[in-house]
Enzyme design. Sequence first.
Site, PDB file in Angstrom:
ATOM      1  N   ALA A 101       0.963  -0.931  -0.312  1.00 23.89           N
ATOM      2  CA  ALA A 101       0.158   0.031   0.006  1.00 23.89           C
ATOM      3  C   ALA A 101       1.164   1.510  -0.100  1.00 23.89           C
ATOM      4  CB  ALA A 101      -0.369  -0.037   1.132  1.00 23.89           C
ATOM      5  N   LEU A 102       1.680   0.807  -0.934  1.00 17.63           N
ATOM      6  CA  LEU A 102       3.343   2.462  -1.061  1.00 17.63           C
ATOM      7  C   LEU A 102       2.654   4.114  -0.847  1.00 17.63           C
ATOM      8  CD1 LEU A 102       5.493   0.180  -2.861  1.00 17.63           C
ATOM      9  CD2 LEU A 102       5.371   0.080  -0.120  1.00 17.63           C
ATOM     10  N   HIS A 131       6.667   5.899   1.236  1.00 21.37           N
ATOM     11  CA  HIS A 131       7.168   5.332   0.839  1.00 21.37           C
ATOM     12  C   HIS A 131       8.564   5.417  -0.067  1.00 21.37           C
ATOM     13  CE1 HIS A 131       3.961   2.515   3.266  1.00 21.37           C
ATOM     14  NE2 HIS A 131       5.172   2.274   3.108  1.00 21.37           N
ATOM     15  N   SER A 141       0.030   7.378   5.778  1.00 21.03           N
ATOM     16  CA  SER A 141      -0.108   6.282   6.042  1.00 21.03           C
ATOM     17  C   SER A 141      -0.949   5.126   5.591  1.00 21.03           C
ATOM     18  CB  SER A 141      -0.882   6.241   7.290  1.00 21.03           C
ATOM     19  OG  SER A 141      -1.268   4.896   8.470  1.00 21.03           O
TER      20      SER A 141
END
Length: 303
Positions: A51-52, A56, A205
């Site tokens: 779930a980048l 990230h 997030s």
Amino acid sequence: MTVLAERPVAATTTRERRRSAATQVVTTKADLSAARAQLSGSVAVVMTMGALHDGHAELIRAARERAEHVVVTIFVNPLQFGDPVDLANYPRTLAADLRLCRQLDVDLVFAPPVDEMYPGGVPIVTVRAGSVAARFEGADRPGHFDGVCTVVAKLLHLTDPDIAVFGEKDAQQLAVIRAMVRDLDFRVEVVGVPTVRESDGVARSSRNLLLTEEQRRVAAAIPRAIAAARSAAADGNPAKLVAAAARSALERAPGIDPAYVALVDDATWADADASTTSARLLIAARVGGIRLIDNEQIRLRSR
Ligand code: PAF
């Protein structure tokens, strides 16, 4: 060896798009080992649960700046979830994750299935995270940091990096991993990368994807609580009042349920006191059913 080819998409710089080359994607330890052996020169690893997002991407860019090759791992680690519903609901977006890795010129992605990482089910030998893990996330999520340390230890062995890059957003995780690397003599340099925030201050997030629009608006109470602590610290208040300022800002906000608000010494993780000058404000709160965490360094005036 599986090598998937997809076209780059938006959200990266032109330079990154131009550089985009073959990213190897492997799903087994044997293929990882073969692909890793082909990487000569320094290697940085970015471990993720997929779930980048932009946070990230920042980690991957930081890895790229520090090493000749970047390895990304994508694995939703069941060992670190106490709640099976939380594990089942964790967002899984592998195709989009791989596109981003290609755009960011990642050399190698390791995305194993659960039975590749844990062929015999829950491992017999696991890593115990120790005292840094006892409070906050560790207290609210028993076994969580043992699960994190166990998978991080395995992924360090499997990817054999010179550098491992982690986000400061998960400050306690970073502290626990630093302690593990130090105490168990892993030969890797751990690098922390500052939190990426949205325009309203909410930390990026993967869990934000699970919030409704209204809940996402409510989540902005967290950076407001951080701002309240900052301003209390700037006014010269002692640690207790700085933490209280954040707590009361959060408690006043509708629709958000604080789990903890604490101010710790940034070096020792003991409660901040009159001798603390560099503190870390830690916040965990639920919005709807979703648990969000955040933290920020706070400078206190020495007393
Ligand atoms: O921060 C995360 O995404 C995970 O805890 C990690 C470090 C990838 C271990 O599963």
